[in-house]
Design a protein around this motif. Structure first.
Motif, PDB file in Angstrom:
ATOM      1  N   ALA A 191       6.604  -4.734   2.501  1.00  0.00           N
ATOM      2  CA  ALA A 191       7.052  -5.190   1.227  1.00  0.00           C
ATOM      3  C   ALA A 191       6.413  -4.910  -0.029  1.00  0.00           C
ATOM      4  CB  ALA A 191       7.150  -6.895   1.347  1.00  0.00           C
ATOM      5  N   VAL A 192       4.990  -4.563   0.635  1.00  0.00           N
ATOM      6  CA  VAL A 192       4.084  -4.047  -0.527  1.00  0.00           C
ATOM      7  C   VAL A 192       2.969  -3.142  -0.004  1.00  0.00           C
ATOM      8  CG1 VAL A 192       2.565  -6.181  -0.695  1.00  0.00           C
ATOM      9  CG2 VAL A 192       2.572  -4.417  -2.495  1.00  0.00           C
ATOM     10  N   VAL A 193       2.752  -2.013  -0.641  1.00  0.00           N
ATOM     11  CA  VAL A 193       1.948  -1.087  -0.042  1.00  0.00           C
ATOM     12  C   VAL A 193       0.985  -0.584  -1.369  1.00  0.00           C
ATOM     13  CG1 VAL A 193       1.359   1.026   0.801  1.00  0.00           C
ATOM     14  CG2 VAL A 193       3.404  -0.129   1.504  1.00  0.00           C
ATOM     15  N   ILE A 194      -0.504  -0.815  -1.089  1.00  0.00           N
ATOM     16  CA  ILE A 194      -1.452  -0.372  -2.245  1.00  0.00           C
ATOM     17  C   ILE A 194      -2.246   0.397  -1.600  1.00  0.00           C
ATOM     18  CG2 ILE A 194      -2.933  -1.047  -3.579  1.00  0.00           C
ATOM     19  CD1 ILE A 194      -1.675  -3.903  -3.705  1.00  0.00           C
ATOM     20  N   HIS A 195      -2.241   1.833  -1.879  1.00  0.00           N
ATOM     21  CA  HIS A 195      -2.954   2.801  -1.588  1.00  0.00           C
ATOM     22  C   HIS A 195      -4.400   2.907  -2.538  1.00  0.00           C
ATOM     23  CE1 HIS A 195       0.448   5.089   0.464  1.00  0.00           C
ATOM     24  NE2 HIS A 195      -0.130   4.307   1.197  1.00  0.00           N
ATOM     25  N   GLY A 196      -5.340   2.275  -1.873  1.00  0.00           N
ATOM     26  CA  GLY A 196      -6.519   2.152  -2.865  1.00  0.00           C
ATOM     27  C   GLY A 196      -7.914   1.512  -1.922  1.00  0.00           C
ATOM     28  N   ARG A 197      -8.735   1.287  -2.455  1.00  0.00           N
ATOM     29  CA  ARG A 197     -10.044   0.988  -1.769  1.00  0.00           C
ATOM     30  C   ARG A 197      -9.938  -0.484  -1.561  1.00  0.00           C
ATOM     31  NH1 ARG A 197     -14.847   4.083  -2.163  1.00  0.00           N
ATOM     32  NH2 ARG A 197     -16.000   2.323  -2.765  1.00  0.00           N
ATOM     33  N   ALA A 198     -10.222  -0.916  -0.216  1.00  0.00           N
ATOM     34  CA  ALA A 198      -9.901  -2.294   0.024  1.00  0.00           C
ATOM     35  C   ALA A 198     -10.852  -3.284  -0.684  1.00  0.00           C
ATOM     36  CB  ALA A 198     -10.513  -2.402   1.698  1.00  0.00           C
ATOM     37  N   GLY A 199     -12.028  -2.840  -0.842  1.00  0.00           N
ATOM     38  CA  GLY A 199     -12.995  -3.851  -1.683  1.00  0.00           C
ATOM     39  C   GLY A 199     -12.482  -4.180  -3.208  1.00  0.00           C
ATOM     40  N   GLU A 200     -12.049  -3.058  -3.916  1.00  0.00           N
ATOM     41  CA  GLU A 200     -11.345  -3.092  -5.330  1.00  0.00           C
ATOM     42  C   GLU A 200     -10.281  -3.819  -5.037  1.00  0.00           C
ATOM     43  OE1 GLU A 200     -11.414   0.863  -6.797  1.00  0.00           O
ATOM     44  OE2 GLU A 200     -13.518   1.329  -6.328  1.00  0.00           O
ATOM     45  N   VAL A 201      -9.280  -3.629  -4.576  1.00  0.00           N
ATOM     46  CA  VAL A 201      -7.901  -3.955  -4.172  1.00  0.00           C
ATOM     47  C   VAL A 201      -8.039  -5.616  -4.108  1.00  0.00           C
ATOM     48  CG1 VAL A 201      -5.758  -4.390  -3.140  1.00  0.00           C
ATOM     49  CG2 VAL A 201      -6.793  -1.985  -3.687  1.00  0.00           C
ATOM     50  N   MET A 202      -8.693  -6.022  -2.989  1.00  0.00           N
ATOM     51  CA  MET A 202      -8.895  -7.467  -2.723  1.00  0.00           C
ATOM     52  C   MET A 202      -9.910  -8.300  -3.794  1.00  0.00           C
ATOM     53  SD  MET A 202      -7.439  -7.716  -0.024  1.00  0.00           S
ATOM     54  CE  MET A 202      -7.529  -9.569   0.474  1.00  0.00           C
ATOM     55  N   MET A 240      -5.288   4.802 -11.809  1.00  0.00           N
ATOM     56  CA  MET A 240      -3.818   4.539 -11.654  1.00  0.00           C
ATOM     57  C   MET A 240      -3.793   2.843 -11.763  1.00  0.00           C
ATOM     58  SD  MET A 240      -1.099   5.513  -8.998  1.00  0.00           S
ATOM     59  CE  MET A 240      -1.139   4.017  -7.934  1.00  0.00           C
ATOM     60  N   ASN A 241      -3.103   2.471 -12.683  1.00  0.00           N
ATOM     61  CA  ASN A 241      -2.912   0.958 -12.856  1.00  0.00           C
ATOM     62  C   ASN A 241      -2.254   0.260 -11.675  1.00  0.00           C
ATOM     63  OD1 ASN A 241      -2.845  -1.824 -13.758  1.00  0.00           O
ATOM     64  ND2 ASN A 241      -1.118  -1.222 -14.980  1.00  0.00           N
ATOM     65  N   GLN A 242      -2.893  -0.506 -10.885  1.00  0.00           N
ATOM     66  CA  GLN A 242      -2.396  -0.986  -9.715  1.00  0.00           C
ATOM     67  C   GLN A 242      -1.887  -2.509  -9.948  1.00  0.00           C
ATOM     68  OE1 GLN A 242      -5.017   0.086  -6.702  1.00  0.00           O
ATOM     69  NE2 GLN A 242      -3.812   1.827  -5.934  1.00  0.00           N
ATOM     70  N   GLN A 243      -1.890  -3.057 -11.143  1.00  0.00           N
ATOM     71  CA  GLN A 243      -1.621  -4.432 -11.227  1.00  0.00           C
ATOM     72  C   GLN A 243      -0.246  -4.726 -10.733  1.00  0.00           C
ATOM     73  OE1 GLN A 243      -4.149  -6.173 -12.126  1.00  0.00           O
ATOM     74  NE2 GLN A 243      -2.735  -8.243 -11.798  1.00  0.00           N
ATOM     75  N   PRO A 244       0.903  -4.198 -11.161  1.00  0.00           N
ATOM     76  CA  PRO A 244       2.002  -4.397 -10.562  1.00  0.00           C
ATOM     77  C   PRO A 244       2.289  -4.639  -9.368  1.00  0.00           C
ATOM     78  CG  PRO A 244       2.424  -2.530 -12.358  1.00  0.00           C
ATOM     79  CD  PRO A 244       0.873  -2.713 -11.980  1.00  0.00           C
ATOM     80  N   GLU A 245       1.347  -3.803  -8.480  1.00  0.00           N
ATOM     81  CA  GLU A 245       1.408  -4.231  -6.873  1.00  0.00           C
ATOM     82  C   GLU A 245       0.401  -5.202  -6.613  1.00  0.00           C
ATOM     83  OE1 GLU A 245       1.027  -0.901  -8.175  1.00  0.00           O
ATOM     84  OE2 GLU A 245       2.848   0.027  -7.430  1.00  0.00           O
ATOM     85  N   ILE A 246      -0.732  -5.569  -7.220  1.00  0.00           N
ATOM     86  CA  ILE A 246      -1.499  -6.471  -7.007  1.00  0.00           C
ATOM     87  C   ILE A 246      -0.676  -7.923  -7.492  1.00  0.00           C
ATOM     88  CG2 ILE A 246      -3.625  -7.874  -7.843  1.00  0.00           C
ATOM     89  CD1 ILE A 246      -4.451  -5.381  -6.691  1.00  0.00           C
ATOM     90  N   ASP A 247      -0.187  -7.806  -8.666  1.00  0.00           N
ATOM     91  CA  ASP A 247       0.940  -8.950  -9.027  1.00  0.00           C
ATOM     92  C   ASP A 247       1.792  -9.265  -7.719  1.00  0.00           C
ATOM     93  OD1 ASP A 247      -0.294  -9.296 -11.286  1.00  0.00           O
ATOM     94  OD2 ASP A 247       1.022  -8.528 -12.344  1.00  0.00           O
ATOM     95  N   ARG A 248       2.499  -8.308  -7.196  1.00  0.00           N
ATOM     96  CA  ARG A 248       3.656  -8.653  -6.084  1.00  0.00           C
ATOM     97  C   ARG A 248       2.855  -9.021  -4.843  1.00  0.00           C
ATOM     98  NH1 ARG A 248       7.704  -9.631  -3.559  1.00  0.00           N
ATOM     99  NH2 ARG A 248       8.451  -8.059  -1.952  1.00  0.00           N
ATOM    100  N   LEU A 303       5.218  -7.784   5.799  1.00  0.00           N
ATOM    101  CA  LEU A 303       4.140  -6.905   5.988  1.00  0.00           C
ATOM    102  C   LEU A 303       3.410  -6.616   4.302  1.00  0.00           C
ATOM    103  CD1 LEU A 303       2.841  -5.848   8.633  1.00  0.00           C
ATOM    104  CD2 LEU A 303       4.131  -3.719   8.289  1.00  0.00           C
ATOM    105  N   ALA A 304       2.186  -6.550   4.447  1.00  0.00           N
ATOM    106  CA  ALA A 304       1.872  -5.954   3.303  1.00  0.00           C
ATOM    107  C   ALA A 304       0.464  -5.052   3.658  1.00  0.00           C
ATOM    108  CB  ALA A 304       0.980  -7.060   2.267  1.00  0.00           C
ATOM    109  N   ILE A 305       0.188  -3.704   2.887  1.00  0.00           N
ATOM    110  CA  ILE A 305      -0.575  -2.798   3.423  1.00  0.00           C
ATOM    111  C   ILE A 305      -1.460  -2.449   2.314  1.00  0.00           C
ATOM    112  CG2 ILE A 305      -0.927  -0.697   4.558  1.00  0.00           C
ATOM    113  CD1 ILE A 305       1.716  -0.965   6.040  1.00  0.00           C
ATOM    114  N   VAL A 306      -2.702  -2.530   2.559  1.00  0.00           N
ATOM    115  CA  VAL A 306      -3.653  -1.996   1.752  1.00  0.00           C
ATOM    116  C   VAL A 306      -4.639  -0.916   2.444  1.00  0.00           C
ATOM    117  CG1 VAL A 306      -6.150  -2.512   0.442  1.00  0.00           C
ATOM    118  CG2 VAL A 306      -4.137  -4.220   0.466  1.00  0.00           C
ATOM    119  N   ASN A 307      -4.418   0.337   2.144  1.00  0.00           N
ATOM    120  CA  ASN A 307      -5.184   1.298   2.950  1.00  0.00           C
ATOM    121  C   ASN A 307      -5.118   2.627   1.942  1.00  0.00           C
ATOM    122  OD1 ASN A 307      -6.127   1.870   5.544  1.00  0.00           O
ATOM    123  ND2 ASN A 307      -4.685   3.780   5.549  1.00  0.00           N
ATOM    124  N   LEU A 308      -6.293   3.286   1.929  1.00  0.00           N
ATOM    125  CA  LEU A 308      -6.560   4.670   1.202  1.00  0.00           C
ATOM    126  C   LEU A 308      -5.284   5.556   1.508  1.00  0.00           C
ATOM    127  CD1 LEU A 308     -10.197   5.542   1.242  1.00  0.00           C
ATOM    128  CD2 LEU A 308      -8.702   4.881  -0.578  1.00  0.00           C
TER     129      LEU A 308
END
Ligand code: NAD
Length: 250
Positions: free
Chosen positions: A226-237, A1-9, A211-216
Motif C-alpha cells: 500500500a505504501v513503499v518508501i525507498h529510504g534509510r530506515a532510521g530517517e524514515v522511522m 527527495m521530499n518523502q513527506q507524502p509517503e510518510i503521511d500515507r 503491506l508497507a515497505i521501508v527499504n533502500l
C-alpha cells in the motif's frame, strides 16, 4: 527527495491499524554499524560466502571452517547500539499500536530498544546449545573455547556446543510458527530493511492484510504494498514517529 507524502500515507495506515506487526531484516541495523548481507560494496556477502561458512553442513563436516571463518563473520556483530528505527518500533509497541516485531536479525537490538514482543525467526547471538544433551550455554562459551584452540567447542557431556543461530540448511525454529500466527492476525505489516529474498521469512508478507515497505532498494513485494518508501530506515522511522506524535497517535 521530499518523502513527506509517503510518510503521511504510512502514518494514515499505522493510525488506522488494529493489529500492526513489523518484519525487520539486516537493513534496519546497518545504521547501527552492522553490515547486511546484500548491499553493494558493504554487504557481508562480498567478503565471504555466509551460505558456505555459516551452514549446518559446515558445522557438521567442516567444524574448523565453521568455528574460524563462520565465527569471524558472527564476530562482526560486535557491541552496537539501537538506532532511531529500532527505537521507533519500541515506542509504537509502548503506545499499544505495534503488537509484535518479527525479526530475521540475530543482533538483539530490538530488545535493547525496548521492544518486548520480539520473534526471532533466525535465532540469536546470546545463547548456545549442546547438540547432544541440549544444555544451554552463553554464546561467550563458544568464543572462549575457540580462543583456547578447542575446536569444535565441547560440552561437559562430550557433545558439541553450537550457537543458537539458524544456519543455512537448518530447519526453522518454533518461533517461525509464532511469526506465521502473528503475520496472519495482522491487518498491517511494516517491513523495514529486508530484501525479502530469504525464504521462508520472505513468505510472511503474503499473510498480512496490508503491506508497507521501508527499504533502500526495491523488493519483490513493492508492487503489492500500500505504501513503499525507498529510504534509510532510521530517517524514515524518525519522520514517521514525528508525524504520529504531531497527530497525537503516540
Ligand atoms: P539482506 O541483507 O538480504 O537485505 C537487507 C536489505 O536492507 C537490502 O535490501 C538493503 O537495500 C536494505 N538496507 C540496507 N541498509 C538500509 C537502511 N539503512 N535503511 C533501509 N534499508 C536498508 O537482509 P535480510 O533480508 O534481513 O536477510 C539476510 C539474512 O541475514 C537474514 O536472514 C539475517 O538473519 C541475516 N543477517 C542478520 C544481520 C543482523 O542481525 N543485523 C546482519 C546481516 C545478516
Amino acid at each position: 527527495m521530499n518523502q513527506q507524502p509517503e510518510i503521511d500515507r504510512l502514518a494514515d495506515l499505522v493510525a488506522a491499524s488494529k493489529y500492526m506487526v513489523a518484519l525487520t531484516g539486516a537493513g534496519i541495523s546497518t545504521e547501527s554499524g552492522l553490515p547486511d548481507f546484500r548491499s553493494p560494496g558493504t554487504g557481508l556477502w562480498e567478503r565471504v560466502d555466509p551460505m558456505e561458512v555459516l551452514s549446518a553442513e559446515a558445522l557438521q563436516f567442516r567444524p574448523e571452517v565453521f568455528y574460524t571463518q563462520g565465527l569471524d563473520l558472527l564476530g562482526a556483530f560486535r557491541e552496537v547500539s539501537p538506532n532511531p528505527a529500532h527505537k521507533a518500533l519500541g515506542r509504537l509497541e509502548e503506545a499499544g499500536i505495534l503488537k509484535a516485531v518479527i525479526t530475521q536479525n540475530i543482533d538483539s537490538l530490538h530488545q535493547q530498544a525496548g521492544s518486548r514482543k520480539v520473534i526471532e525467526v533466525h535465532g540469536n547471538l546470546r545463547d548456545a546449545t549442546c547438540t547432544q544433551c541440549f544444555r544451554k550455554y552463553p554464546f561467550a562459551e563458544i568464543k572462549s573455547q575457540v580462543k583456547r584452540g578447542i575446536i569444535p567447542p565441547k560440552c561437559s557431556c562430550g557433545g558439541i556446543i553450537r550457537p543458537d543461530v539458524v544456519l543455512f540448511g537448518d530447519p526453522m525454529p518454533p518461533a517461525f510458527q509464532e511469526a506465521v500466527t502473528e503475520a496472519s492476525k495482522s491487518d498491517l505489516m511494516l517491513v523495514i530493511g529486508s530484501s525479502l529474498q530469504v525464504v521462508p521469512a520472505a513468505y510472511l508478507p503474503r499473510l498480512a492484510g496490508q503491506l508497507a515497505i521501508v527499504n533502500l532498494e526495491p523488493t519483490p513485494y513493492d508492487a503489492a504494498a500500500a505504501v513503499v518508501i525507498h529510504g534509510r530506515a532510521g530517517e524514515v522511522m524518525e519522520a514517521l514517529s514525528a508525524e504520529l506524535e504531531h497527530r497525537g497517535v503516540i
